[in-house]
Design a protein around this motif. Structure first.
Motif, PDB file in Angstrom:
ATOM      1  N   ARG A 105       0.953  -1.142   0.070  1.00 46.23           N
ATOM      2  CA  ARG A 105      -0.161   0.158  -0.104  1.00 46.23           C
ATOM      3  C   ARG A 105       0.865   1.115  -0.018  1.00 46.23           C
ATOM      4  O   ARG A 105       2.091   1.284   0.306  1.00 46.23           O
ATOM      5  N   ASP A 106       0.378   2.534  -0.541  1.00 50.01           N
ATOM      6  CA  ASP A 106       0.986   3.474  -0.555  1.00 50.01           C
ATOM      7  C   ASP A 106       1.289   4.235   0.918  1.00 50.01           C
ATOM      8  O   ASP A 106       2.353   4.793   1.079  1.00 50.01           O
ATOM      9  N   SER A 107       0.297   4.036   1.734  1.00 53.44           N
ATOM     10  CA  SER A 107       0.805   4.462   3.101  1.00 53.44           C
ATOM     11  C   SER A 107       1.697   3.520   3.834  1.00 53.44           C
ATOM     12  O   SER A 107       1.681   2.277   3.824  1.00 53.44           O
ATOM     13  N   THR A 108       2.623   4.228   4.470  1.00 57.67           N
ATOM     14  CA  THR A 108       3.502   3.677   5.039  1.00 57.67           C
ATOM     15  C   THR A 108       3.003   2.885   6.659  1.00 57.67           C
ATOM     16  O   THR A 108       2.101   3.254   6.772  1.00 57.67           O
ATOM     17  N   ALA A 109       4.036   2.342   7.217  1.00 57.30           N
ATOM     18  CA  ALA A 109       3.566   1.650   8.249  1.00 57.30           C
ATOM     19  C   ALA A 109       3.233   2.459   9.654  1.00 57.30           C
ATOM     20  O   ALA A 109       2.161   2.450  10.258  1.00 57.30           O
ATOM     21  N   VAL A 110       4.093   3.690   9.446  1.00 56.72           N
ATOM     22  CA  VAL A 110       3.794   4.721  10.671  1.00 56.72           C
ATOM     23  C   VAL A 110       2.405   5.401  10.539  1.00 56.72           C
ATOM     24  O   VAL A 110       1.680   5.386  11.390  1.00 56.72           O
ATOM     25  N   GLU A 111       2.141   5.694   9.048  1.00 58.79           N
ATOM     26  CA  GLU A 111       1.196   6.289   8.582  1.00 58.79           C
ATOM     27  C   GLU A 111       0.053   5.598   9.126  1.00 58.79           C
ATOM     28  O   GLU A 111      -1.043   5.902   9.627  1.00 58.79           O
ATOM     29  N   PHE A 112      -0.261   4.139   8.444  1.00 59.00           N
ATOM     30  CA  PHE A 112      -1.139   3.431   8.719  1.00 59.00           C
ATOM     31  C   PHE A 112      -1.717   3.052  10.350  1.00 59.00           C
ATOM     32  O   PHE A 112      -2.720   2.911  10.549  1.00 59.00           O
ATOM     33  N   LEU A 113      -0.572   2.738  11.179  1.00 56.83           N
ATOM     34  CA  LEU A 113      -0.690   2.609  12.353  1.00 56.83           C
ATOM     35  C   LEU A 113      -1.463   3.739  13.151  1.00 56.83           C
ATOM     36  O   LEU A 113      -2.143   3.693  14.059  1.00 56.83           O
ATOM     37  N   LEU A 114      -0.643   5.016  12.899  1.00 49.68           N
ATOM     38  CA  LEU A 114      -1.407   6.197  13.442  1.00 49.68           C
ATOM     39  C   LEU A 114      -2.671   6.438  13.115  1.00 49.68           C
ATOM     40  O   LEU A 114      -3.608   6.629  14.085  1.00 49.68           O
ATOM     41  N   GLU A 115      -3.061   6.459  12.054  1.00 54.99           N
ATOM     42  CA  GLU A 115      -4.517   6.436  11.320  1.00 54.99           C
ATOM     43  C   GLU A 115      -5.387   5.384  12.102  1.00 54.99           C
ATOM     44  O   GLU A 115      -6.434   5.713  12.411  1.00 54.99           O
ATOM     45  N   THR A 116      -4.929   4.083  12.008  1.00 57.35           N
ATOM     46  CA  THR A 116      -5.805   3.118  12.418  1.00 57.35           C
ATOM     47  C   THR A 116      -5.934   3.272  14.074  1.00 57.35           C
ATOM     48  O   THR A 116      -7.157   3.170  14.342  1.00 57.35           O
ATOM     49  N   LEU A 117      -5.009   3.482  14.788  1.00 59.57           N
ATOM     50  CA  LEU A 117      -5.214   3.446  16.192  1.00 59.57           C
ATOM     51  C   LEU A 117      -5.804   4.818  16.790  1.00 59.57           C
ATOM     52  O   LEU A 117      -6.756   4.766  17.476  1.00 59.57           O
TER      53      LEU A 117
END
Length: 316
Positions: A105-117
């Motif tokens: 996916r285009d979103s990085t791990a950090v971006e995904f974790l922050l957005e999801t949490l």
């Protein structure tokens, strides 16, 4: 109701088995997978993760590439405990699975974790089974996300003896500053599954034969990957048992559905980030008069029969 989790991986052979288990078990909802530099470089941990999910028809699970290096160091703090792509390497650079069809996916791990949490309406479980670089970076940006996590289940650390050094286990040693940050972050429940436990939950060649005989893509893949681990441990004399090997990361996903697989003690755990001899050591205060508030439920034993049963049943 299925338990919703995010796996954070540095996909080699044991991460792959954990992904297979988490992606296929009916009581687990794999919300995403984040990748980090560790067993191999980030490009390969990401590619290996995509290969695993594609193999079992779970390319719907998003894969998000994370940090390509430790948070405070460039390169690892010492030498690895085996040479890449030799008979002692239980991972290899690329997993022996068909090439990935899907893309990260285009979103990085950090971006995904922050957005999801930050947006979670119910709490999630985080299961990091590689170096803790991604998790530490998220905590540095927004420490409050710990409130969205019902449990952090970490594969890492060691008390009796390490694997990359006499004192340190690889995942913690590879980014000790990140590990120190995570252990002090204040998660409501942090379960630590170190080598002391995973080296008891051994999978045998006979177990691999049973998984292969299932005839499923997951069963055959797990059998091949664990057999590679058995061969590598035998070549490197990494354990005293013959024709068996630990599958460290899979113990963590097994714990999510079979918590009785491990026995824990509530202890204060810190990480050595400075000594040249013991950098990366998880210092577990087991004294009766221990100093410091307990911050981790540390597993000191694990049941191999439960691990093999849940893997085999799930892969069937």
């Amino acid at each position: 109701m299925a338990r919703r989790l995010i796996l954070d991986v540095d996909t080699g052979t044991d991460d792959a088995v954990a992904i297979l288990h988490a992606a296929l078990h009916p009581e687990l909802e794999l919300a995403g997978v984040t990748t980090v530099n560790g067993n191999v470089g980030l490009a390969h941990t990401t590619d290996n993760t995509l290969r695993v999910l594609d193999l079992i028809g779970r390319s719907d699970v998003g894969v998000h590439p994370g940090l390509a290096h430790p948070i405070a160091r460039r390169g690892f703090p010492g030498q690895k405990h085996y040479e890449r792509d030799t008979d002692r390497d239980m991972h290899g650079t690329s997993l022996p699975l068909p090439e990935a069809r899907s893309k990260a996916r285009d979103s990085t791990a950090v971006e995904f974790l922050l957005e999801t949490l930050r947006s979670a309406t119910s709490r999630l479980t985080l299961v990091p089974v590689g170096p803790l670089s991604n998790i530490a970076t998220v905590l540095a940006i927004d420490p409050s996300v710990v409130e969205a996590v019902d449990e952090l289940v970490v594969m890492g650390g060691a008390h009796a003896y390490g694997n990359v050094t006499a004192s340190a286990e690889f995942n913690v040693w590879a980014d000790p500053e990140a590990a120190a940050m995570v252990f002090s972050a204040g998660f409501e429940r942090l379960t630590l599954v170190p080598l002391d436990a995973t080296h008891q939950a051994l999978v045998t060649r006979r177990d691999c034969e049973a998984m292969a005989a299932l005839g499923t893509p997951a069963g055959r893949a797990a059998a091949d990957l664990i057999t590679r681990r058995i061969d590598a441990y035998s070549a490197g004399h990494g354990i005293s048992a013959t024709d068996a090997a630990p599958v460290h990361d899979a113990v963590c996903t097994a714990y999510l559905v079979r918590p009785e697989i491990i026995t824990t003690r509530h202890l204060h755990v810190t990480v050595d980030t400075s000594s040249s001899l013991t950098v990366g050591r998880t210092v577990m205060d087991t004294r009766p008069n221990a100093v410091g508030e307990p911050n981790a439920h540390v597993a000191f034993s694990a049941d191999p029969a439960i691990l093999v049963e849940t893997l085999t049943t799930t892969f069937a």
